[in-house]
Design an enzyme around this catalytic site. Sequence first.
Site, PDB file in Angstrom:
ATOM      1  N   HIS A   8      20.449 -14.846  10.241  1.00  0.00           N
ATOM      2  CA  HIS A   8      20.220 -13.465   9.807  1.00  0.00           C
ATOM      3  C   HIS A   8      19.690 -12.647  10.989  1.00  0.00           C
ATOM      4  O   HIS A   8      18.477 -12.600  11.231  1.00  0.00           O
ATOM      5  CB  HIS A   8      19.225 -13.420   8.634  1.00  0.00           C
ATOM      6  CG  HIS A   8      19.059 -12.061   8.033  1.00  0.00           C
ATOM      7  ND1 HIS A   8      19.277 -11.800   6.693  1.00  0.00           N
ATOM      8  CD2 HIS A   8      18.701 -10.871   8.581  1.00  0.00           C
ATOM      9  CE1 HIS A   8      19.064 -10.521   6.446  1.00  0.00           C
ATOM     10  NE2 HIS A   8      18.700  -9.931   7.593  1.00  0.00           N
ATOM     11  N   HIS A  10      20.851  -8.814  13.007  1.00  0.00           N
ATOM     12  CA  HIS A  10      21.792  -7.688  13.140  1.00  0.00           C
ATOM     13  C   HIS A  10      22.046  -7.476  14.624  1.00  0.00           C
ATOM     14  O   HIS A  10      21.084  -7.288  15.377  1.00  0.00           O
ATOM     15  CB  HIS A  10      21.189  -6.429  12.521  1.00  0.00           C
ATOM     16  CG  HIS A  10      20.815  -6.604  11.079  1.00  0.00           C
ATOM     17  ND1 HIS A  10      21.597  -6.133  10.053  1.00  0.00           N
ATOM     18  CD2 HIS A  10      19.762  -7.230  10.493  1.00  0.00           C
ATOM     19  CE1 HIS A  10      21.036  -6.447   8.892  1.00  0.00           C
ATOM     20  NE2 HIS A  10      19.915  -7.121   9.130  1.00  0.00           N
ATOM     21  N   HIS A 186      21.614  -8.392   1.399  1.00  0.00           N
ATOM     22  CA  HIS A 186      20.182  -8.093   1.486  1.00  0.00           C
ATOM     23  C   HIS A 186      19.674  -7.716   0.093  1.00  0.00           C
ATOM     24  O   HIS A 186      20.261  -6.847  -0.568  1.00  0.00           O
ATOM     25  CB  HIS A 186      19.920  -6.897   2.400  1.00  0.00           C
ATOM     26  CG  HIS A 186      20.002  -7.192   3.867  1.00  0.00           C
ATOM     27  ND1 HIS A 186      21.123  -7.659   4.472  1.00  0.00           N
ATOM     28  CD2 HIS A 186      19.065  -7.062   4.852  1.00  0.00           C
ATOM     29  CE1 HIS A 186      20.885  -7.809   5.771  1.00  0.00           C
ATOM     30  NE2 HIS A 186      19.640  -7.457   6.031  1.00  0.00           N
ATOM     31  N   GLU A 189      13.765  -7.266  -0.562  1.00  0.00           N
ATOM     32  CA  GLU A 189      12.978  -6.962   0.639  1.00  0.00           C
ATOM     33  C   GLU A 189      12.125  -5.720   0.353  1.00  0.00           C
ATOM     34  O   GLU A 189      10.923  -5.795   0.253  1.00  0.00           O
ATOM     35  CB  GLU A 189      13.917  -6.729   1.842  1.00  0.00           C
ATOM     36  CG  GLU A 189      13.191  -6.363   3.129  1.00  0.00           C
ATOM     37  CD  GLU A 189      14.131  -5.812   4.210  1.00  0.00           C
ATOM     38  OE1 GLU A 189      15.239  -5.348   3.887  1.00  0.00           O
ATOM     39  OE2 GLU A 189      13.716  -5.808   5.391  1.00  0.00           O
ATOM     40  N   ASP A 268      15.774  -8.256  13.349  1.00  0.00           N
ATOM     41  CA  ASP A 268      15.999  -7.256  14.416  1.00  0.00           C
ATOM     42  C   ASP A 268      14.905  -7.494  15.457  1.00  0.00           C
ATOM     43  O   ASP A 268      13.948  -6.709  15.560  1.00  0.00           O
ATOM     44  CB  ASP A 268      15.878  -5.835  13.845  1.00  0.00           C
ATOM     45  CG  ASP A 268      16.804  -5.599  12.661  1.00  0.00           C
ATOM     46  OD1 ASP A 268      18.012  -5.429  12.875  1.00  0.00           O
ATOM     47  OD2 ASP A 268      16.305  -5.631  11.503  1.00  0.00           O
TER      48      ASP A 268
HETATM   49  N1  ADE Z   1      19.427  -3.399   8.796  1.00  0.00           N
HETATM   50  C1  ADE Z   1      18.807  -3.885   9.867  1.00  0.00           C
HETATM   51  N2  ADE Z   1      17.669  -4.485   9.531  1.00  0.00           N
HETATM   52  C2  ADE Z   1      17.567  -4.388   8.177  1.00  0.00           C
HETATM   53  C3  ADE Z   1      16.615  -4.810   7.224  1.00  0.00           C
HETATM   54  N3  ADE Z   1      15.518  -5.493   7.561  1.00  0.00           N
HETATM   55  N4  ADE Z   1      16.841  -4.499   5.931  1.00  0.00           N
HETATM   56  C4  ADE Z   1      17.931  -3.828   5.571  1.00  0.00           C
HETATM   57  N5  ADE Z   1      18.846  -3.399   6.422  1.00  0.00           N
HETATM   58  C5  ADE Z   1      18.669  -3.675   7.723  1.00  0.00           C
HETATM   59 ZN    ZN Z   2      18.527  -7.886   7.825  1.00  0.00          ZN
END
Ligand code: ADE
Ligand code: ZN
Length: 320
Positions: A8, A10, A186, A189, A268
């Site tokens: 996971h 991006h 996703h 969260e 990220d």
């Molecule tokens: N895009 C990049 N990081 C993300 C995250 N933590 N949650 C949702 N979309 C994302």
């Molecule tokens: Zn993500």
Amino acid sequence: MVLKAEIHCHIEGAASPALVEAQAAKYGADVSVIIRDGSYVWSDFTSFLHCYDVASMLFRNEDDYALLAETYLADLASQGAIYSEFFISTDHAIHAGLTPDAYVAGLAEGMRRAREKHGIESRMIATGLRHEGPEGVERASRWVAENPHPLVTGFGMAGDERTYHPKDFARAFDIARDAGLAITVHAGELVGAQSVRDALDWLKPARIGHGVRAIEDPALVARLADEGVVLEVCPGSNIALSVFPSYDEHPFPKLRDAGIRVTLSSDDPPFFHTSLAREYEIAEEHFGMDEAALLGVTRTAIEAAFVDEATRAALLARLS
Ligand code: ADE
Ligand code: ZN
């Protein structure tokens, strides 16, 4: 060093501030609004997404994306990773003036170089952006279904979970699934347990991105364990985005103890001041995981990876 796997991350979110500043110099752009003193500047989820979008606009052609993928994967390999599965976003490519074809070709070239130089295997998961709405996500899934690539093996959805409902995206996910792509999404969260349940019911994913707020509902925790749904847990991201107040209050140990198949990823990394190695350290320091348990997390990630069985077997063999 414990061997690791990330499922996971991006790709646009893996660009370091230094790389984005170099790209800005190349294109004569000013990034002082999003990078200060070598760090990204954002304060909440919405401003994080904005910062991420602005940074991504500095990757404008095939070579830029080859460099980004190679840089990310080389760094990951140096942390002990043998596999990475990262999210790509054809919407970000289009916004930067790049065709989805050129975007995927550039990324694939970076993956090829990283594999040749560092032995790291990798795959891409195409995504739609939830806040762009059902039509945008369907456009993304239709493109990937109609343009198969051997290294694009999954489809998912990122973006602002507080917008729309999973049922709005059922058709987009059906298109991807019918094209043979594996599914992750996703959920759980920014929104609570109900978002995970709705994602399971409407989108039928094999894995959930984050999913950590399932902890708010014991019946859902039991369902995730029963159904073998894999959670792509990103603790550093969750703390940076204030999903939980501290690592001690992070539900990773409880989810794992309940029998859910949990993995560790960085989401990220430079935006959240983390790395895959740091995520494994967090699990050791805060979640009581020893080396054998951490290797078990890597094994779970490879078992859940969106790869052909020969590649999976070869990766698993490297763990033993
Ligand atoms: N895009 C990049 N990081 C993300 C995250 N933590 N949650 C949702 N979309 C994302
Ligand atoms: Zn993500």
